[in-house]
Design an enzyme around this catalytic site. Structure first.
Site, short mmCIF file in Angstrom:
data_model
loop_
_atom_site.label_atom_id
_atom_site.label_comp_id
_atom_site.label_asym_id
_atom_site.label_seq_id
_atom_site.Cartn_x
_atom_site.Cartn_y
_atom_site.Cartn_z
N GLU A 41 -29.98 21.70 6.58
CA GLU A 41 -30.14 23.16 6.62
C GLU A 41 -31.40 23.47 5.82
O GLU A 41 -31.41 23.32 4.60
CB GLU A 41 -28.92 23.85 6.02
CG GLU A 41 -29.07 25.37 5.95
CD GLU A 41 -27.98 26.03 5.13
OE1 GLU A 41 -28.28 27.03 4.43
OE2 GLU A 41 -26.82 25.55 5.16
N ARG A 45 -36.54 30.09 2.34
CA ARG A 45 -36.98 30.59 1.03
C ARG A 45 -38.42 30.21 0.73
O ARG A 45 -38.93 30.49 -0.35
CB ARG A 45 -36.05 30.07 -0.07
CG ARG A 45 -34.68 30.72 -0.05
CD ARG A 45 -33.87 30.32 -1.25
NE ARG A 45 -33.39 28.94 -1.17
CZ ARG A 45 -32.98 28.23 -2.20
NH1 ARG A 45 -33.04 28.75 -3.41
NH2 ARG A 45 -32.54 27.00 -2.04
N LYS A 129 -19.67 30.84 6.58
CA LYS A 129 -20.02 30.17 5.33
C LYS A 129 -19.20 30.80 4.20
O LYS A 129 -18.97 32.02 4.20
CB LYS A 129 -21.51 30.35 5.08
CG LYS A 129 -22.06 29.79 3.78
CD LYS A 129 -23.57 30.08 3.72
CE LYS A 129 -24.19 29.56 2.45
NZ LYS A 129 -25.67 29.79 2.43
#
Length: 321
Positions: A41, A45, A129
């Site tokens: 993943e 960012r 999640k």
């Protein structure tokens, strides 16, 4: 459970990675694959996230690569264009989530409380999640929150490490865990690919928990088996135990009363998850005798299976702990 969620489940642990230099993407992906985790993943960012995803998916199309920290519809488009097979966000933004789903790409928004979960259900989601997992109350909180919501499953992320990974994965509402402990930022910056591979191998070893249980030795008949077991017991001070098909000397040596699987016998290997272990070995190129699979009556998951090939005359089977 759709195909992508099944793939997440089969891998079990999804490395969560921040890449600041796109040139690190491919060697990092190789380090993870070599360690037994063909998944990542890549978080949005950093400015090079989309480029990193594209480089990995181009180099290793078989790898399960998703985009994390997806906060806007523009990032949804960029992640999909780069080849992301799934999307993850830290929270549940209904607009961004609905947009991602409209593109046909699985989206796992972050949920930390029942209100988040109900918003996810309203959008038609079946897997979300759980973030930040440990800070939000850990497994105790997740079990309490999951109880009223039937078939909803979770991918906890945040505070997952080698020490608590197995505890999370044993909860049947968890499809996989997200973790960064094997791909810490400094390891990536320092290009310590061998160390990342070693940490990844250790994580997979911890997850699967493969261990020797016993060796079964074929014999022509019960008398021959009992003779061998008694001799072994006398030699090594092992107690004997008789079953309907064999006589054990201790727990590790099973003398079969007749010819069983394998030219010489069989070897039993125990694992925390037979299904995940099967997926792991299949990725390595090993095959299984599908007709030998037996399933757990409660979970419906495999609990026993033989490998297709023998090793030095011994059939090998996996056994659920």
């Amino acid at each position: 459970m759709n195909d992508m969620i099944k793939e997440l489940y089969s891998i079990g642990l999804i490395p969560v990675i921040k890449i600041e230099n796109a040139d690190d993407a491919v060697p990092l992906a190789k380090a993870l694959i070599d360690g037994g985790l063909p998944a990542a993943e890549i978080t949005f960012r950093t400015a090079c996230a989309a480029e990193a995803i594209k480089r990995i998916t181009d180099a290793y199309p078989e790898m399960l690569v998703g985009a994390g920290t997806v906060l806007t519809t523009e990032q949804v488009d960029a992640a999909i264009a780069a080849g992301s097979k799934f999307l993850v966000s830290p929270g549940l933004n209904p607009k961004v989530t609905a947009y991602a789903l409209s593109k046909g790409v699985p989206m796992l928004p972050g949920c930390a409380n029942p209100s988040d979960v109900e918003a996810a259900l309203e959008l038609g989601l079946t897997t979300v999640k759980f973030f930040p997992a440990e800070a939000a109350g850990g497994l105790k909180m997740l079990k309490a929150m999951a109880a009223p919501y039937g078939q909803l499953t979770f991918m906890p992320t945040g505070g997952i490490n080698a020490d608590n990974l197995l505890e999370y994965l044993k909860f049947n509402k968890i499809v996989a865990c997200g973790g960064s402990f094997m791909v810490a930022d400094q390891l990536v910056k320092d290009k310590k690919w061998d160390e990342i591979t070693a940490l990844t191998k250790d994580a997979v070893k911890k997850m699967l928990g493969l261990e020797f249980v016993h060796m079964g030795i074929n014999n022509e008949n019960k008398e021959e088996a009992e003779k061998g077991a008694k001799l072994f017991g006398a030699m090594f001070g092992m107690p004997l135990k008789e079953t309907s098909k064999s006589t054990f000397a201790g727990d590790a040596f099973e003398f079969m009363h007749a010819k069983g699987p394998g030219k010489c016998g069989h070897i039993a290997i125990r694992t925390n998850f037979v299904d995940r272990a099967m997926a792991y070995f299949k990725r390595m190129g090993f095959e299984f005798d599908e007709s030998s699979i037996t399933y757990d009556d409660k979970t419906g998951k495999p609990k026993f299976v033989y490998f297709k090939d023998e090793v030095c005359g011994f059939a090998i089977h996996l056994l659920q702990k």
